[in-house]
Every structure is written in structure tokens, then in C-alpha cells.
Design a protein around this motif. Structure first.
Motif, PDB file in Angstrom:
ATOM      1  N   ALA A  70      -0.221   6.479   7.980  1.00 45.83           N
ATOM      2  CA  ALA A  70      -0.931   7.127   8.917  1.00 45.83           C
ATOM      3  C   ALA A  70      -1.070   8.606   8.650  1.00 45.83           C
ATOM      4  CB  ALA A  70      -0.347   6.977  10.549  1.00 45.83           C
ATOM      5  N   ASP A  71       0.040   9.348   8.178  1.00 42.09           N
ATOM      6  CA  ASP A  71      -0.018  10.750   7.778  1.00 42.09           C
ATOM      7  C   ASP A  71      -1.015  10.913   6.646  1.00 42.09           C
ATOM      8  OD1 ASP A  71       1.776  11.226   9.637  1.00 42.09           O
ATOM      9  OD2 ASP A  71       3.504  11.148   8.430  1.00 42.09           O
ATOM     10  N   ARG A  72      -1.411   9.973   5.749  1.00 44.60           N
ATOM     11  CA  ARG A  72      -2.169   9.986   4.780  1.00 44.60           C
ATOM     12  C   ARG A  72      -3.608   9.428   4.860  1.00 44.60           C
ATOM     13  NH1 ARG A  72       2.774  10.259   4.041  1.00 44.60           N
ATOM     14  NH2 ARG A  72       3.807  11.439   2.366  1.00 44.60           N
ATOM     15  N   GLY A  73      -3.876   9.024   6.016  1.00 48.64           N
ATOM     16  CA  GLY A  73      -5.326   8.641   6.454  1.00 48.64           C
ATOM     17  C   GLY A  73      -5.299   7.012   6.202  1.00 48.64           C
ATOM     18  N   PHE A  74      -4.318   6.365   6.099  1.00 51.51           N
ATOM     19  CA  PHE A  74      -4.167   4.744   5.698  1.00 51.51           C
ATOM     20  C   PHE A  74      -3.802   4.033   6.851  1.00 51.51           C
ATOM     21  CE2 PHE A  74      -5.007   6.510   1.406  1.00 51.51           C
ATOM     22  CZ  PHE A  74      -5.728   5.490   0.739  1.00 51.51           C
ATOM     23  N   GLY A  75      -3.737   4.788   8.101  1.00 54.58           N
ATOM     24  CA  GLY A  75      -3.260   4.090   9.228  1.00 54.58           C
ATOM     25  C   GLY A  75      -3.728   2.788   9.640  1.00 54.58           C
ATOM     26  N   THR A  81       0.875  -1.109   0.034  1.00 55.93           N
ATOM     27  CA  THR A  81      -0.021  -0.054  -0.119  1.00 55.93           C
ATOM     28  C   THR A  81       0.901   1.110  -0.043  1.00 55.93           C
ATOM     29  OG1 THR A  81      -1.822  -0.931   1.170  1.00 55.93           O
ATOM     30  CG2 THR A  81      -1.865   1.322   1.376  1.00 55.93           C
ATOM     31  N   THR A  82       2.070   1.391   0.668  1.00 54.32           N
ATOM     32  CA  THR A  82       2.813   2.456   0.727  1.00 54.32           C
ATOM     33  C   THR A  82       3.340   2.515  -0.665  1.00 54.32           C
ATOM     34  OG1 THR A  82       3.489   1.860   3.116  1.00 54.32           O
ATOM     35  CG2 THR A  82       4.993   3.109   1.821  1.00 54.32           C
ATOM     36  N   VAL A  83       3.670   1.373  -1.214  1.00 56.76           N
ATOM     37  CA  VAL A  83       4.426   1.727  -2.638  1.00 56.76           C
ATOM     38  C   VAL A  83       3.421   2.206  -3.474  1.00 56.76           C
ATOM     39  CG1 VAL A  83       5.704   0.366  -4.627  1.00 56.76           C
ATOM     40  CG2 VAL A  83       6.029  -0.438  -2.188  1.00 56.76           C
ATOM     41  N   LEU A  84       2.370   1.809  -3.679  1.00 57.68           N
ATOM     42  CA  LEU A  84       1.267   2.432  -4.225  1.00 57.68           C
ATOM     43  C   LEU A  84       0.953   3.626  -3.996  1.00 57.68           C
ATOM     44  CD1 LEU A  84      -0.908   2.117  -6.708  1.00 57.68           C
ATOM     45  CD2 LEU A  84      -2.638   1.021  -5.022  1.00 57.68           C
ATOM     46  N   LEU A  85       0.957   4.374  -2.959  1.00 55.65           N
ATOM     47  CA  LEU A  85       0.712   5.666  -2.809  1.00 55.65           C
ATOM     48  C   LEU A  85       1.995   6.568  -2.807  1.00 55.65           C
ATOM     49  CD1 LEU A  85      -1.045   5.406   0.929  1.00 55.65           C
ATOM     50  CD2 LEU A  85      -2.218   5.772  -1.360  1.00 55.65           C
ATOM     51  N   LEU A  86       3.093   5.757  -2.925  1.00 55.68           N
ATOM     52  CA  LEU A  86       4.356   6.756  -3.339  1.00 55.68           C
ATOM     53  C   LEU A  86       4.448   7.070  -4.733  1.00 55.68           C
ATOM     54  CD1 LEU A  86       7.135   4.781  -1.290  1.00 55.68           C
ATOM     55  CD2 LEU A  86       6.650   7.169  -1.033  1.00 55.68           C
ATOM     56  N   ALA A  87       3.862   5.972  -5.472  1.00 53.03           N
ATOM     57  CA  ALA A  87       3.700   6.151  -6.993  1.00 53.03           C
ATOM     58  C   ALA A  87       2.553   7.151  -7.351  1.00 53.03           C
ATOM     59  CB  ALA A  87       3.414   4.951  -7.572  1.00 53.03           C
ATOM     60  N   PHE A 119      13.059   2.532   3.564  1.00 59.75           N
ATOM     61  CA  PHE A 119      11.637   2.504   4.168  1.00 59.75           C
ATOM     62  C   PHE A 119      11.853   1.286   4.938  1.00 59.75           C
ATOM     63  CE2 PHE A 119       8.157   5.506   3.207  1.00 59.75           C
ATOM     64  CZ  PHE A 119       8.922   6.357   2.526  1.00 59.75           C
ATOM     65  N   ASP A 120      11.547   1.165   6.446  1.00 61.23           N
ATOM     66  CA  ASP A 120      11.320  -0.063   7.065  1.00 61.23           C
ATOM     67  C   ASP A 120       9.915  -0.005   7.400  1.00 61.23           C
ATOM     68  OD1 ASP A 120      11.194   1.611   9.181  1.00 61.23           O
ATOM     69  OD2 ASP A 120      12.878   1.064  10.260  1.00 61.23           O
ATOM     70  N   ARG A 121       9.328  -1.107   7.926  1.00 62.16           N
ATOM     71  CA  ARG A 121       7.991  -1.347   8.188  1.00 62.16           C
ATOM     72  C   ARG A 121       7.280   0.002   9.037  1.00 62.16           C
ATOM     73  NH1 ARG A 121       3.955  -5.164   7.598  1.00 62.16           N
ATOM     74  NH2 ARG A 121       2.183  -5.119   9.280  1.00 62.16           N
ATOM     75  N   SER A 122       8.221   0.275   9.929  1.00 61.53           N
ATOM     76  CA  SER A 122       7.844   1.359  10.864  1.00 61.53           C
ATOM     77  C   SER A 122       7.642   2.813  10.087  1.00 61.53           C
ATOM     78  CB  SER A 122       8.857   1.689  12.246  1.00 61.53           C
ATOM     79  OG  SER A 122       8.925   0.437  12.929  1.00 61.53           O
ATOM     80  N   ARG A 123       8.469   3.004   9.372  1.00 63.09           N
ATOM     81  CA  ARG A 123       8.370   3.975   8.536  1.00 63.09           C
ATOM     82  C   ARG A 123       7.146   3.967   7.714  1.00 63.09           C
ATOM     83  NH1 ARG A 123      12.133   7.339   5.430  1.00 63.09           N
ATOM     84  NH2 ARG A 123      10.832   9.082   4.491  1.00 63.09           N
ATOM     85  N   CYS A 124       6.722   2.832   7.034  1.00 65.01           N
ATOM     86  CA  CYS A 124       5.661   2.518   6.275  1.00 65.01           C
ATOM     87  C   CYS A 124       4.388   2.874   6.888  1.00 65.01           C
ATOM     88  CB  CYS A 124       5.759   1.177   5.567  1.00 65.01           C
ATOM     89  SG  CYS A 124       6.931   0.840   4.396  1.00 65.01           S
ATOM     90  N   MET A 125       4.302   2.404   8.035  1.00 62.68           N
ATOM     91  CA  MET A 125       3.223   2.824   9.004  1.00 62.68           C
ATOM     92  C   MET A 125       2.964   4.240   9.265  1.00 62.68           C
ATOM     93  SD  MET A 125       3.386  -0.733  11.509  1.00 62.68           S
ATOM     94  CE  MET A 125       1.953  -0.354  12.373  1.00 62.68           C
ATOM     95  N   GLU A 126       4.066   4.947   9.571  1.00 67.32           N
ATOM     96  CA  GLU A 126       4.030   6.501   9.833  1.00 67.32           C
ATOM     97  C   GLU A 126       3.460   7.081   8.426  1.00 67.32           C
ATOM     98  OE1 GLU A 126       7.875   7.535  10.917  1.00 67.32           O
ATOM     99  OE2 GLU A 126       7.704   6.344  12.991  1.00 67.32           O
ATOM    100  N   PHE A 127       4.088   6.656   7.588  1.00 68.91           N
ATOM    101  CA  PHE A 127       3.731   7.025   5.916  1.00 68.91           C
ATOM    102  C   PHE A 127       2.218   6.930   5.850  1.00 68.91           C
ATOM    103  CE2 PHE A 127       2.922   6.611   1.391  1.00 68.91           C
ATOM    104  CZ  PHE A 127       3.474   7.762   1.070  1.00 68.91           C
TER     105      PHE A 127
END
Length: 323
Positions: free
Chosen positions: A188-193, A27-33, A178-186
Motif C-alpha cells: 500500500a505504501d508503494r502504490g500496489f495496495g 509481489t512484496t519480494v520483487l519490490l524488496l529486490a 514479514f507476515d501477510r499484514s506487513r506485506c499488505m502495508e508495504f
């Protein structure tokens, strides 16, 4: 998108694909794109086993809408419903890594091929079709798709190539650090927490934490898992109807006990002298709190190989029949 002008060896990928599991990392990868932090994907492919938690399907629906607004279509591909297929006496066997209890009391793990059948195969098939070369048509040399896999830096050892000339894996999270924690923070900041781990409801690799999550957050899935666990106790219906001798019993939980009889309460932490690190164990069953860290992400697991790192292996005859 045409590919006729992109068939020379050095012309780069004809397509950029994302293997989307709709869990935290992918999910993080898709949002980054979507945000333009990494190259845009032509298609994000979700390999649907048919038995994901309801929360994963809800996240997938939301992601599809979000990605579509940014010009990235999300497409579901499937080889069938793994739960339905496993319980269908007319369907060929489904090789899930069920925990086995042999007559002599030893334990093992049945053959693991479900990732290959329900994730890798449909992804490969779709990639060929998108390249304009459906099987059995030969994919011209130099024509390939780049496929992003959501593996973070804390799981870098799982990053593997596809082993196919027409499909080359890349790992954006590792490249970005990006580690998993960084992904989770990312997220959360975008409403996908609220994004949860993507894994089949009845995956035998769940640890107690995973089973607790299913029980407490996906009650319908929990009922399905308990019923499935009972149904496969003496092997898959397909093997039974063919008159194959099945030795031992089969379980979803690694303790080799009925799923609804396992104490899944959160255990206390204890220190192991051997590893000099904190681990969590179930005091009643001696079962680790977390599941198999190898998971079942396409191209990132030991799919198709017997997994015997944590339990004694079953004899080959048993394992073949278990599969």
C-alpha cells in the motif's frame, strides 16, 4: 550471464531467481529486490496456468514494467492453459482437486497434480535452461540457482526445499519477519495496495470468500468458472471419450453443489468449542468461509498427493479415474 566460473561446490548460486505468482507475498519480494533490501534477482519467473484472474495479469504487467526499470526481467513460462486442456477431449487428463460426490453420498477430493504440472514443471525446466543445462543434459554438481519463494511468517510451515540439487529455495519474507499484514502495508505504501491473491479462477480450493471475489470482481472469470463447473460434472472429456467408467459427480465448490446455485453471501461468525477460536461458516452449506490454507504455491503444497484432510477420501479406483 556466464556460469563456467561458478561450478565449484562452495561458489554460491549461479543465478538468483524469483518464483513470482504476482500475488501479495511474491509481489512484496520483487519490490524488496527492486529497492535493494534483498539481493537483486537475475530473473523473476511467472508460471502461467492461463486461468488467473484479470487483476493478477494486470498486476503482472505493471510489475514487469516496474522491475525492468530496476534491471530485473520478468519472464512468463507455461505448460499450457489449464482450463482449455481440461475441457479438450484430445488432451491428456488434467489432475485438478475437484470435489467429488459419490453415489453413496460420501464426499472426497480428486487427485491434485495441477500445481506440479502447470507451475513446478515449467519452473524447473526454465531453471535448467538458464543454468545452461536443458533436459536431458546433466547439471554439474555444485552448479545451482537460488530461488526465492514468497512465503510470509504466518505461513512458515509451508516453506519447503525444492528437493533438487540445482534449485535451492530461500524465503526472504521469513528472514525479514514479514507476515501477510506487513506485506499488505508495504504494498500500500508503494502504490500496489490493490494486489490480490494469486490463484486460478476455477481453483477448487476457493472458500466462499474467494468465490465471491471472482463473482464480484472478475465477471468474465465467473462465467468461465460456472461453465467449467457444469462441463466437468461427470468427469473430464478425455476420460469420457476413452470409455472409462466414472462414478459419482464432480464439482468446483466444496459443498458439491453447482457453483451458480451456492449461497455465497458472507456468513456470521461463530465460535467453535473445539478450537476455541473464531471461524466463519456458511450457515446454509456448512462450508468454511476461507479456502484451503495450504494453497497451491509451487513447492509449498501437497501437490501430487490426495488431499483428504477435510473430507472423506474417495476409493482409490474412483480417485484414479477422477484424475
Amino acid at each position: 550471464m556466464t556460469t563456467t566460473s561458478l561450478m565449484t561446490p562452495d561458489s554460491g548460486p549461479a543465478l538468483r531467481l524469483l518464483s513470482l505468482g504476482a500475488g501479495v507475498q511474491s509481489t512484496t519480494v520483487l519490490l524488496l529486490a527492486c529497492e535493494g533490501e534483498i539481493p537483486r534477482f537475475d530473473v523473476a519467473l511467472f508460471a502461467d496456468t492461463g486461468w488467473e484472474p484479470r487483476a493478477v495479469y494486470a498486476n503482472l504487467e505493471r510489475l514487469s514494467t516496474h522491475a525492468q526499470r530496476h534491471g530485473i526481467p520478468v519472464r512468463q513460462v507455461s505448460a499450457g492453459n489449464i482450463r482449455t486442456d481440461a475441457l479438450d477431449p484430445k488432451h491428456r487428463f488434467v489432475s485438478m482437486p475437484l470435489h467429488t460426490l459419490n453415489p453413496d453420498g460420501s464426499r472426497g477430493l480428486a487427485r491434485r497434480q495441477c500445481t506440479a504440472e502447470y507451475k513446478i514443471t515449467p519452473l524447473k525446466k526454465t531453471a535448467r535452461e538458464l543454468l545452461g543445462c536443458p533436459h536431458p543434459r546433466r547439471v554439474p554438481r555444485g552448479l545451482y540457482a537460488e530461488q526465492a519463494i514468497g512465503i510470509s511468517t504466518d505461513e512458515f510451515t509451508r516453506a519447503k526445499d525444492s528437493g533438487l540439487r540445482f534449485l535451492r529455495n530461500v524465503f526472504p519474507l521469513i528472514e525479514l519477519g514479514f507476515d501477510r499484514s506487513r506485506c499488505m502495508e508495504f504494498l500500500a505504501d508503494r502504490g500496489f495496495g490493490e494486489t490480490v491473491k494469486s490463484a486460478c479462477v476455477g481453483c477448487p480450493f476457493h472458500g466462499n470468500a474467494g468465490w465471491r471475489w471472482v463473482r464480484d470482481h472478475d465477471p468474465d472469470g465467473w462465467v468461465e468458472a460456472v461453465e467449467f463447473d457444469r462441463a466437468i460434472r461427470h468427469g473430464y472429456p478425455r476420460a469420457t471419450t476413452q470409455g472409462q467408467e466414472l462414478r459419482g459427480q464432480y464439482f468446483l465448490h466444496r459443498s458439491c453443489r453447482p457453483l451458480d446455485q451456492v449461497d455465497l453471501d458472507a456468513p456470521a461468525k461463530s465460535r467453535t468449542k473445539k478450537h476455541l477460536r473464531l471461524v466463519t461458516t456458511d450457515s446454509a452449506d456448512g462450508v468454511e468461509e476461507d479456502g484451503d490454507p495450504d494453497g497451491c504455491s509451487p513447492w509449498s503444497c501437497r501437490s501430487g498427493e490426495p488431499v483428504t484432510a477435510t473430507t472423506p477420501s474417495v476409493d482409490h479406483g474412483h480417485r484414479e479415474r477422477a484424475a
